[in-house]
Design a protein around this motif. Structure first.
Motif, PDB file in Angstrom:
ATOM      1  N   VAL A   1       0.841  -1.196   0.000  1.00  0.00           N
ATOM      2  CA  VAL A   1       0.000   0.000   0.000  1.00  0.00           C
ATOM      3  C   VAL A   1       0.878   1.249   0.000  1.00  0.00           C
ATOM      4  O   VAL A   1       2.036   1.214   0.407  1.00  0.00           O
ATOM      5  CB  VAL A   1      -0.961   0.029   1.217  1.00  0.00           C
ATOM      6  CG1 VAL A   1      -1.976  -1.089   1.141  1.00  0.00           C
ATOM      7  CG2 VAL A   1      -0.208  -0.031   2.528  1.00  0.00           C
ATOM      8  N   ASN A   2       0.301   2.338  -0.487  1.00  0.00           N
ATOM      9  CA  ASN A   2       0.967   3.628  -0.465  1.00  0.00           C
ATOM     10  C   ASN A   2      -0.056   4.622   0.044  1.00  0.00           C
ATOM     11  O   ASN A   2      -1.140   4.745  -0.535  1.00  0.00           O
ATOM     12  CB  ASN A   2       1.443   3.994  -1.870  1.00  0.00           C
ATOM     13  CG  ASN A   2       2.228   5.286  -1.894  1.00  0.00           C
ATOM     14  OD1 ASN A   2       1.917   6.245  -1.188  1.00  0.00           O
ATOM     15  ND2 ASN A   2       3.252   5.322  -2.725  1.00  0.00           N
ATOM     16  N   PHE A   3       0.269   5.314   1.097  1.00  0.00           N
ATOM     17  CA  PHE A   3      -0.666   6.247   1.711  1.00  0.00           C
ATOM     18  C   PHE A   3      -0.427   7.687   1.277  1.00  0.00           C
ATOM     19  O   PHE A   3      -0.697   8.625   2.014  1.00  0.00           O
ATOM     20  CB  PHE A   3      -0.619   6.126   3.233  1.00  0.00           C
ATOM     21  CG  PHE A   3      -1.070   4.785   3.735  1.00  0.00           C
ATOM     22  CD1 PHE A   3      -2.271   4.230   3.320  1.00  0.00           C
ATOM     23  CD2 PHE A   3      -0.295   4.062   4.617  1.00  0.00           C
ATOM     24  CE1 PHE A   3      -2.696   2.992   3.769  1.00  0.00           C
ATOM     25  CE2 PHE A   3      -0.709   2.825   5.082  1.00  0.00           C
ATOM     26  CZ  PHE A   3      -1.908   2.294   4.657  1.00  0.00           C
ATOM     27  N   GLY A   4       0.100   7.871   0.066  1.00  0.00           N
ATOM     28  CA  GLY A   4       0.270   9.207  -0.476  1.00  0.00           C
ATOM     29  C   GLY A   4       1.613   9.840  -0.152  1.00  0.00           C
ATOM     30  O   GLY A   4       1.878  10.961  -0.554  1.00  0.00           O
ATOM     31  N   ASP A   5       2.478   9.107   0.559  1.00  0.00           N
ATOM     32  CA  ASP A   5       3.781   9.665   0.895  1.00  0.00           C
ATOM     33  C   ASP A   5       4.888   9.119  -0.007  1.00  0.00           C
ATOM     34  O   ASP A   5       6.061   9.389   0.212  1.00  0.00           O
ATOM     35  CB  ASP A   5       4.116   9.407   2.369  1.00  0.00           C
ATOM     36  CG  ASP A   5       4.110   7.929   2.733  1.00  0.00           C
ATOM     37  OD1 ASP A   5       3.869   7.079   1.855  1.00  0.00           O
ATOM     38  OD2 ASP A   5       4.343   7.615   3.912  1.00  0.00           O
ATOM     39  N   GLY A   6       4.509   8.347  -1.030  1.00  0.00           N
ATOM     40  CA  GLY A   6       5.481   7.810  -1.970  1.00  0.00           C
ATOM     41  C   GLY A   6       6.264   6.615  -1.470  1.00  0.00           C
ATOM     42  O   GLY A   6       7.188   6.158  -2.123  1.00  0.00           O
ATOM     43  N   VAL A   7       5.891   6.093  -0.309  1.00  0.00           N
ATOM     44  CA  VAL A   7       6.609   4.971   0.285  1.00  0.00           C
ATOM     45  C   VAL A   7       5.718   3.732   0.257  1.00  0.00           C
ATOM     46  O   VAL A   7       4.569   3.789   0.682  1.00  0.00           O
ATOM     47  CB  VAL A   7       7.010   5.295   1.751  1.00  0.00           C
ATOM     48  CG1 VAL A   7       7.728   4.122   2.391  1.00  0.00           C
ATOM     49  CG2 VAL A   7       7.874   6.542   1.803  1.00  0.00           C
ATOM     50  N   ALA A   8       6.255   2.623  -0.253  1.00  0.00           N
ATOM     51  CA  ALA A   8       5.512   1.361  -0.251  1.00  0.00           C
ATOM     52  C   ALA A   8       5.559   0.766   1.147  1.00  0.00           C
ATOM     53  O   ALA A   8       6.614   0.680   1.765  1.00  0.00           O
ATOM     54  CB  ALA A   8       6.112   0.391  -1.257  1.00  0.00           C
ATOM     55  N   ARG A   9       4.386   0.391   1.638  1.00  0.00           N
ATOM     56  CA  ARG A   9       4.263  -0.215   2.959  1.00  0.00           C
ATOM     57  C   ARG A   9       3.520  -1.534   2.808  1.00  0.00           C
ATOM     58  O   ARG A   9       2.853  -1.763   1.807  1.00  0.00           O
ATOM     59  CB  ARG A   9       3.492   0.713   3.896  1.00  0.00           C
ATOM     60  CG  ARG A   9       4.182   2.049   4.074  1.00  0.00           C
ATOM     61  CD  ARG A   9       3.354   3.028   4.893  1.00  0.00           C
ATOM     62  NE  ARG A   9       3.980   4.335   4.915  1.00  0.00           N
ATOM     63  CZ  ARG A   9       5.020   4.656   5.664  1.00  0.00           C
ATOM     64  NH1 ARG A   9       5.546   3.766   6.466  1.00  0.00           N
ATOM     65  NH2 ARG A   9       5.540   5.869   5.616  1.00  0.00           N
TER      66      ARG A   9
END
Length: 160
Positions: A77-85
């Protein structure tokens, strides 16, 4: 469900697809389960796994996370911060859960109920489209940030 039960279920999922739950994979899964609410990045998972498996490499953690994603054990997932989590999928739910993402503080809350089933049925009926999964993220301001803003506004009005 307890962590050991989750691990056994994930082991069954891996075995059903011809994979083994190696000690390194198990350590990665355990870190994800122990930090379920944190939506960890690959690097964060790696740093935590390294505590119990000091010889593990980041490439192994990356491959494990990608395998778990392919098997629908986790979602990237990506919460809009450009980082894959990475976020665990719940075994008893046919679809991925939804998120509330605060654009002020970055907090993420999960919605476990599947609110999109009526819409999914409508899409299938009206378009003949078979939905296999869906994801919904709400972006906005969380209650805590709204409360702080209201408190600050009240203080400013009291001063004027």
């Amino acid at each position: 469900m307890m962590i050991t039960e989750h691990i056994e279920e994930i082991k069954r999922q891996l075995t059903a697809k011809g994979y083994k739950l190696t000690s390194q994979r198990e350590a990665t899964v355990r870190v994800l389960l122990e930090n379920e609410e944190n939506h960890l990045t690959t690097e964060e998972v790696y740093m935590l796994v390294k505590n119990t498996c000091p010889d593990i490499g980041i490439a192994t953690v990356y491959r494990t996370l990608e395998l778990l994603k392919e098997l629908h054990v986790v979602e990237k997932v990506n919460f809009g911060d450009g980082v894959a989590r990475f976020d665990l999928r719940f075994l008893n739910q046919p679809h991925f859960h939804h998120h509330l993402i605060c654009t002020e503080c970055g907090s993420v809350q999960e919605i476990l109920e599947d609110w999109l089933m009526p819409m999914e049925k409508r899409v299938e009926h009206e378009f003949g489209f078979t939905v296999t999964d869906h994801r919904l993220d709400f972006q906005g301001v969380c209650k805590s940030c709204n409360d702080k803003a209201a408190s600050n506004k009240d203080k400013c009005q009291a001063v004027s």
